[in-house]
Each structure stands twice: as C-alpha cells, then as structure tokens.
Design a protein around this motif. Structure first.
Motif, short mmCIF file in Angstrom:
data_model
loop_
_atom_site.label_atom_id
_atom_site.label_comp_id
_atom_site.label_asym_id
_atom_site.label_seq_id
_atom_site.Cartn_x
_atom_site.Cartn_y
_atom_site.Cartn_z
N GLN A 141 -0.76 87.21 55.56
CA GLN A 141 -0.50 89.25 55.29
C GLN A 141 -1.56 89.73 56.24
O GLN A 141 -2.48 89.01 56.44
N ASP A 143 -2.66 93.09 58.48
CA ASP A 143 -3.46 94.77 58.07
C ASP A 143 -3.35 94.95 59.88
O ASP A 143 -4.10 94.52 60.85
N VAL A 150 -5.20 90.04 55.71
CA VAL A 150 -5.21 90.22 54.43
C VAL A 150 -5.98 89.64 53.97
O VAL A 150 -5.56 88.48 54.01
N ARG A 151 -6.83 90.10 53.21
CA ARG A 151 -8.10 88.58 52.12
C ARG A 151 -7.52 89.29 50.39
O ARG A 151 -8.01 90.20 50.66
N GLY A 152 -7.30 88.30 49.87
CA GLY A 152 -7.27 88.80 48.60
C GLY A 152 -8.63 88.81 47.67
O GLY A 152 -9.86 88.89 48.60
N PRO A 153 -8.83 89.21 46.52
CA PRO A 153 -10.41 89.69 46.14
C PRO A 153 -11.50 87.99 45.73
O PRO A 153 -12.00 88.13 46.05
N ASN A 154 -10.49 86.59 45.82
CA ASN A 154 -11.43 85.60 45.93
C ASN A 154 -11.98 85.25 47.73
O ASN A 154 -12.56 84.37 47.88
N CYS A 157 -7.50 84.39 52.33
CA CYS A 157 -5.56 85.48 53.05
C CYS A 157 -4.66 84.62 52.56
O CYS A 157 -4.62 83.06 51.26
N ILE A 158 -4.20 86.04 52.06
CA ILE A 158 -2.59 85.54 51.60
C ILE A 158 -1.40 84.81 52.36
O ILE A 158 -1.41 86.20 52.99
N CYS A 160 2.34 85.02 53.59
CA CYS A 160 3.81 85.36 53.29
C CYS A 160 4.82 84.94 52.56
O CYS A 160 4.89 83.89 52.40
#
Length: 362
Positions: A141, A143, A150-154, A157-158, A160
């Motif tokens: 994902q 931006d 995009v990076r998650g709370p951890n 990366c996430i 797609c």
C-alpha cells in the motif's frame, strides 16, 4: 546395438526438451523453444516406434501418431484460447533474464507484449498464487500525497489486496537470485532500498512504479510514483488520463500532470496538448466529460506550440509543471474548465484572479 543407439537418441531428445523449456521461458527465444520441443518430440516418438516396430502393425502406429497430433493440437488450441481470453502473451521468466530485460531484476516477472489486438497495454505480468513463493515481487500500500509506502501500527508495510494500487517491490538477499548490485552512486542505491518491510531486518528494492493485481494474479501498471496526484480525495493517474485525452479527435500527444491550486488540497489536473487537424476545444471537452470521472477531468488545458524534449525524446514535464497555468509565464493558449463542468473557456487574467482568491470553483 539397437539399445545403445536408442539410449543416445532418447538422451538427445531429453536435451532438446530441456532447451525447449528454457527457450519458452524467455521472450526472445520462444520460437526456438517451440522448434526444439517439436524436434525432441519427433526424435522420441521415432525412436519408440523404431524399437517397437516389429511388434506394432500399421494401424497401431497410425493411432499413436494420430493421438500425438490430436493431443498436441488440443493443447495448442487451449493455450491460444487462454491467451486470447486474457488479451496478452505473458510469462514468468528466470530472474536473470528479467534482470537483463527490465528494471525488475529482483522480481523475475516480464511481459512478452501483446499478440492480440484486444490486449491491454497496462498488463505487465502474472503472479499465480501457487507460484507466489517462487517469485519475489510484492505490492505494498502506498500514500500518494507523502509518496511513501503505508506502514501499519507494527511499523511494517501492508501488502495490497486484489484491486488495490500499490508500489511494486522486489526482495533483496545475499544469494544470486535476490542480489542487488545497485548503482554506481551508493547514496542513490540506498534510496531504492526499503527495510523492515514485512519483518524486522528484511530489505526490498523499490521499483518506483504503482501497480495493481487482480484476483487471478495478473499485474497491471498504473503509473510512475510522482506522476499520480490526488484531487477531490481521489487518486488520479496521469498515464490513464493521458491515454484518454490522446484518443480525442485532433490530439497528437497529451501530457498530463498535476498543478497546485490555491485553497484546494492536493493538485488539479492539467493537460498540455499537441494538436493537429480537426482539433476543437469544445469537442475535446465533450470527449473528456464522456470518458473520465469528474475528479479525473483536466481542469486546465494548454495548447503547446513548441514542445521541448530530452535527449531520449521525452517531454520535459517538470518545465510544464513549474510554468503551471499562469498566463504571465505561458505564451501558449490556456483554457480552464467552466465552473459547471460544461466545457473549457480561455483562462484570462481576470479568471486567474478568481482562482487565486478561491472564488472560482474547480
């Protein structure tokens, strides 16, 4: 004696089959691969018939040959139908060959180009689920505004989901298949490397391309990073809008880019057109209004009288972006979309004043 000759012939046919498989995996040697496969098959079948000849009558031999011909024809027809259904001749190839032919040395995927008229020019390759671990390309994902993944709370990366647009990346490792040599400029090489992607300590090569994958594993090119912009909360692909604009009557070339507009978040679309006989700004407005959603329609149009190109004949888009839509900086005819989206009108100094004050609705 016959057994020795047969063993040699089977060995030759085996080598030809191996060469055929290697040839079919490469975009430039597929024809030779087909030829080697046919010769290898002929040698193997001929050797078998020669060994069994005394024990076979003419009818049995005919049935064997007929079965081979019919079976081969059915396989070929099935392949052709499958390719035609997708509209593109696409293969997954050896990472070394991909490295030689594309900038995706760490991905191992290459498109062979279209062989059918309905082919999609954006179709880039295929990554079937059952070969996911064999090819190290992933889409993460992205931006568009910050131009970063995009990076998650951890902090990772996430990846797609099917249909989502993201940046294509390729795994980097120490083995030959995943090795990343980089550029002569070490600083530039490091900028292309992204770390801690899916787990702490891993490293992936950033392609700089935005792509999307459908549920069948087919990968489509969307745009280069930096060319996509956001307008009215939507991502706008300059390549997709440019292709649409270029299909309008009288348009020879269309260069699409985003320009900042006072009092608006993101950027508004602008297109620089190189036009020929039959072009009409009114007809062009009807074309984009019919084929593009509201957020993707160019807000500004510039009719280029002279277009400067680079040494590789690419248009200098950055110069167009810097000039923007200011009549004081642009000598070419400029147009702006009317506030009711019904068409374009000449961009005058008075109109520019309304835009800068926020009174002109984009």
């Amino acid at each position: 004696m016959n057994a020795n000759i047969a063993a040699i012939l089977y060995l030759v046919s085996g080598v030809l089959f191996i060469l055929a498989l290697r040839g079919l995996s490469s975009p430039t040697t597929s024809q030779a691969g087909n030829r080697n496969g046919m010769i290898g098959m002929a040698i193997a079948i001929g050797t078998t018939l020669w060994l069994l000849g005394p024990k076979l009558d003419a009818l049995t031999i005919g049935l064997i040959l007929g079965g081979v011909v019919v079976g081969g024809g059915m396989v070929g027809l099935s392949c052709a139908i499958a390719l035609k259904d997708r509209g593109q001749d696409v293969v997954l190839c050896d990472p070394g060959e991909a490295r030689a032919r594309t900038s995706y040395g760490n991905a191992g995927v290459v498109s062979r180009g279209s062989i059918f008229p309905m082919a999609s020019p954006a179709l880039w390759g295929k990554l079937p689920a059952y070969l996911r671990n064999a090819f190290n390309i992933r889409l993460v994902q992205f931006d568009v505004e910050s131009e970063t993944p995009v990076r998650g709370p951890n902090g990772l990366c996430i990846e797609c989901k099917p249909g989502e647009v993201g940046e294509a990346i390729g795994a980097i490792g120490t083995d030959a298949r995943h090795f990343y040599t980089g550029y002569a400029d070490k600083a530039a090489s490091e900028k292309k490397v992204m770390r801690d992607v899916f787990k702490k300590g891993d490293a992936w090569f950033r392609s700089g391309d935005l792509m999307k994958m459908d549920k069948d594993g087919y990968i489509y090119f969307v745009d280069r990073i930096g060319d996509t912009f956001r307008f009215k909360g939507e991502n706008v692909s300059t390549s997709e809008v440019g292709e649409c604009c270029a299909r309008a009557e009288g348009v020879d070339e269309a260069i699409v880019y985003g320009v900042p507009v006072p009092h608006y978040d993101g950027k508004a679309g602008m297109v620089a057109l190189i036009t020929g006989e039959g072009f009409s700004i009114d007809a062009f407005a009807q074309h984009v209004n019919s084929h593009l959603p509201v957020y993707a329609r160019p807000r500004f149009v510039r009719l280029l009288q002279n277009a400067e190109t680079t040494g590789t004949f690419k248009y200098k888009k950055m110069d167009l972006v810097l000039a923007g839509f200011d009549p004081a900086k642009v000598s070419d005819p400029l147009y702006v979309m009317k506030m009711d989206d019904s068409g374009y009108k000449p961009l005058t100094a008075e109109c520019l004043s309304l835009i800068e004050s926020g009174q002109y609705r984009m």
